[in-house]
Scaffold this motif. Sequence first.
Motif, PDB file in Angstrom:
ATOM      1  N   GLU A 145      37.489  43.327  31.419  1.00 14.37           N
ATOM      2  CA  GLU A 145      38.128  44.627  31.185  1.00 14.37           C
ATOM      3  C   GLU A 145      39.383  44.781  32.044  1.00 14.37           C
ATOM      4  OE1 GLU A 145      34.962  47.481  31.608  1.00 14.37           O
ATOM      5  OE2 GLU A 145      34.288  47.135  29.542  1.00 14.37           O
ATOM      6  N   ASP A 146      39.337  44.270  33.276  1.00 15.83           N
ATOM      7  CA  ASP A 146      40.537  44.285  34.117  1.00 15.83           C
ATOM      8  C   ASP A 146      41.647  43.446  33.480  1.00 15.83           C
ATOM      9  OD1 ASP A 146      39.406  45.919  36.028  1.00 15.83           O
ATOM     10  OD2 ASP A 146      38.921  44.282  37.420  1.00 15.83           O
ATOM     11  N   ALA A 147      41.268  42.291  32.946  1.00 14.18           N
ATOM     12  CA  ALA A 147      42.253  41.423  32.291  1.00 14.18           C
ATOM     13  C   ALA A 147      42.893  42.133  31.108  1.00 14.18           C
ATOM     14  CB  ALA A 147      41.583  40.127  31.839  1.00 14.18           C
ATOM     15  N   ALA A 148      42.095  42.839  30.323  1.00 10.27           N
ATOM     16  CA  ALA A 148      42.633  43.587  29.185  1.00 10.27           C
ATOM     17  C   ALA A 148      43.587  44.680  29.669  1.00 10.27           C
ATOM     18  CB  ALA A 148      41.495  44.187  28.367  1.00 10.27           C
ATOM     19  N   ASP A 149      43.233  45.321  30.761  1.00  8.72           N
ATOM     20  CA  ASP A 149      44.069  46.396  31.305  1.00  8.72           C
ATOM     21  C   ASP A 149      45.411  45.890  31.825  1.00  8.72           C
ATOM     22  OD1 ASP A 149      42.178  48.327  30.715  1.00  8.72           O
ATOM     23  OD2 ASP A 149      41.352  48.377  32.754  1.00  8.72           O
ATOM     24  N   VAL A 150      45.437  44.714  32.444  1.00  9.79           N
ATOM     25  CA  VAL A 150      46.676  44.224  33.048  1.00  9.79           C
ATOM     26  C   VAL A 150      47.565  43.457  32.073  1.00  9.79           C
ATOM     27  CG1 VAL A 150      45.696  44.129  35.363  1.00  9.79           C
ATOM     28  CG2 VAL A 150      45.724  42.054  33.960  1.00  9.79           C
ATOM     29  N   CYS A 151      47.060  43.180  30.883  1.00  3.09           N
ATOM     30  CA  CYS A 151      47.874  42.467  29.894  1.00  3.09           C
ATOM     31  C   CYS A 151      49.111  43.304  29.584  1.00  3.09           C
ATOM     32  CB  CYS A 151      47.072  42.220  28.617  1.00  3.09           C
ATOM     33  SG  CYS A 151      48.054  41.418  27.326  1.00  3.09           S
ATOM     34  N   ARG A 186      46.776  36.896  18.874  1.00  2.00           N
ATOM     35  CA  ARG A 186      47.698  35.774  19.098  1.00  2.00           C
ATOM     36  C   ARG A 186      49.124  36.094  18.637  1.00  2.00           C
ATOM     37  NH1 ARG A 186      45.598  31.615  22.230  1.00  2.00           N
ATOM     38  NH2 ARG A 186      43.396  31.393  21.787  1.00  2.00           N
ATOM     39  N   ASP A 187      49.261  37.054  17.739  1.00  2.00           N
ATOM     40  CA  ASP A 187      50.590  37.453  17.289  1.00  2.00           C
ATOM     41  C   ASP A 187      51.322  38.274  18.348  1.00  2.00           C
ATOM     42  OD1 ASP A 187      50.253  36.222  14.796  1.00  2.00           O
ATOM     43  OD2 ASP A 187      49.348  38.018  13.938  1.00  2.00           O
ATOM     44  N   VAL A 188      50.571  38.869  19.260  1.00  2.00           N
ATOM     45  CA  VAL A 188      51.139  39.734  20.299  1.00  2.00           C
ATOM     46  C   VAL A 188      51.232  38.997  21.643  1.00  2.00           C
ATOM     47  CG1 VAL A 188      50.792  41.870  21.596  1.00  2.00           C
ATOM     48  CG2 VAL A 188      50.331  41.817  19.143  1.00  2.00           C
ATOM     49  N   CYS A 189      50.243  38.187  21.954  1.00  2.00           N
ATOM     50  CA  CYS A 189      50.180  37.477  23.245  1.00  2.00           C
ATOM     51  C   CYS A 189      51.413  36.594  23.442  1.00  2.00           C
ATOM     52  CB  CYS A 189      48.911  36.618  23.301  1.00  2.00           C
ATOM     53  SG  CYS A 189      48.762  35.645  24.816  1.00  2.00           S
ATOM     54  N   GLN A 190      52.011  36.709  24.630  1.00  4.77           N
ATOM     55  CA  GLN A 190      53.162  35.876  24.976  1.00  4.77           C
ATOM     56  C   GLN A 190      52.867  34.967  26.169  1.00  4.77           C
ATOM     57  OE1 GLN A 190      56.704  38.251  25.335  1.00  4.77           O
ATOM     58  NE2 GLN A 190      56.629  38.880  23.206  1.00  4.77           N
ATOM     59  N   HIS A 191      51.586  34.798  26.478  1.00  3.29           N
ATOM     60  CA  HIS A 191      51.119  33.839  27.489  1.00  3.29           C
ATOM     61  C   HIS A 191      51.682  34.110  28.887  1.00  3.29           C
ATOM     62  CE1 HIS A 191      49.795  31.856  23.860  1.00  3.29           C
ATOM     63  NE2 HIS A 191      51.042  31.819  23.440  1.00  3.29           N
ATOM     64  N   HIS A 192      51.749  35.390  29.245  1.00  6.81           N
ATOM     65  CA  HIS A 192      52.200  35.746  30.591  1.00  6.81           C
ATOM     66  C   HIS A 192      51.186  35.302  31.646  1.00  6.81           C
ATOM     67  CE1 HIS A 192      55.716  38.045  29.397  1.00  6.81           C
ATOM     68  NE2 HIS A 192      54.991  38.594  28.443  1.00  6.81           N
ATOM     69  N   GLY A 193      49.918  35.245  31.283  1.00  4.76           N
ATOM     70  CA  GLY A 193      48.887  34.729  32.182  1.00  4.76           C
ATOM     71  C   GLY A 193      48.288  35.731  33.147  1.00  4.76           C
ATOM     72  N   GLN A 194      48.607  36.998  33.008  1.00  7.02           N
ATOM     73  CA  GLN A 194      48.017  37.989  33.915  1.00  7.02           C
ATOM     74  C   GLN A 194      46.505  38.031  33.779  1.00  7.02           C
ATOM     75  OE1 GLN A 194      49.858  39.574  36.316  1.00  7.02           O
ATOM     76  NE2 GLN A 194      51.313  38.083  35.521  1.00  7.02           N
ATOM     77  N   CYS A 195      45.993  37.788  32.581  1.00  9.22           N
ATOM     78  CA  CYS A 195      44.548  37.775  32.357  1.00  9.22           C
ATOM     79  C   CYS A 195      43.880  36.655  33.145  1.00  9.22           C
ATOM     80  CB  CYS A 195      44.233  37.636  30.867  1.00  9.22           C
ATOM     81  SG  CYS A 195      45.003  36.196  30.077  1.00  9.22           S
ATOM     82  N   VAL A 196      44.584  35.553  33.331  1.00  9.25           N
ATOM     83  CA  VAL A 196      44.043  34.409  34.073  1.00  9.25           C
ATOM     84  C   VAL A 196      43.771  34.796  35.523  1.00  9.25           C
ATOM     85  CG1 VAL A 196      44.491  32.046  34.828  1.00  9.25           C
ATOM     86  CG2 VAL A 196      45.225  32.787  32.550  1.00  9.25           C
ATOM     87  N   PHE A 197      44.649  35.594  36.093  1.00  9.76           N
ATOM     88  CA  PHE A 197      44.459  36.033  37.478  1.00  9.76           C
ATOM     89  C   PHE A 197      43.290  36.999  37.602  1.00  9.76           C
ATOM     90  CE2 PHE A 197      49.066  35.037  37.382  1.00  9.76           C
ATOM     91  CZ  PHE A 197      49.037  33.966  38.273  1.00  9.76           C
ATOM     92  N   SER A 198      43.108  37.859  36.598  1.00 11.03           N
ATOM     93  CA  SER A 198      42.038  38.859  36.638  1.00 11.03           C
ATOM     94  C   SER A 198      40.677  38.285  36.300  1.00 11.03           C
ATOM     95  CB  SER A 198      42.339  39.993  35.652  1.00 11.03           C
ATOM     96  OG  SER A 198      43.457  40.710  36.063  1.00 11.03           O
ATOM     97  N   SER A 199      40.651  37.309  35.404  1.00 12.29           N
ATOM     98  CA  SER A 199      39.372  36.777  34.940  1.00 12.29           C
ATOM     99  C   SER A 199      39.480  35.267  34.670  1.00 12.29           C
ATOM    100  CB  SER A 199      38.951  37.513  33.667  1.00 12.29           C
ATOM    101  OG  SER A 199      37.660  37.141  33.276  1.00 12.29           O
ATOM    102  N   PRO A 200      39.600  34.471  35.730  1.00 13.56           N
ATOM    103  CA  PRO A 200      39.790  33.025  35.554  1.00 13.56           C
ATOM    104  C   PRO A 200      38.581  32.304  34.959  1.00 13.56           C
ATOM    105  CG  PRO A 200      39.477  33.559  37.867  1.00 13.56           C
ATOM    106  CD  PRO A 200      39.602  34.864  37.132  1.00 13.56           C
TER     107      PRO A 200
END
Length: 62
Positions: free
Chosen positions: A47-53, A7-21
Amino acid sequence: MRVIVNRDVCQHHGQCVFSSPDVFRLDEDGELVYDAAPDDALRDDVEDAADVCPLQAITVQD
């Protein structure tokens, strides 16, 4: 499988949402909400969501 989002790194770009809704979503305030222990059948998507973050804030553990 265990999903950890730094949570200290995440900036809520939401790319993970597209990969793994089924695991990740943004709430009404734009904050990331996720299932920390999703079904293993979703592993490829997670794993795709982690990769695209863009900030690599997602970790997948067994």
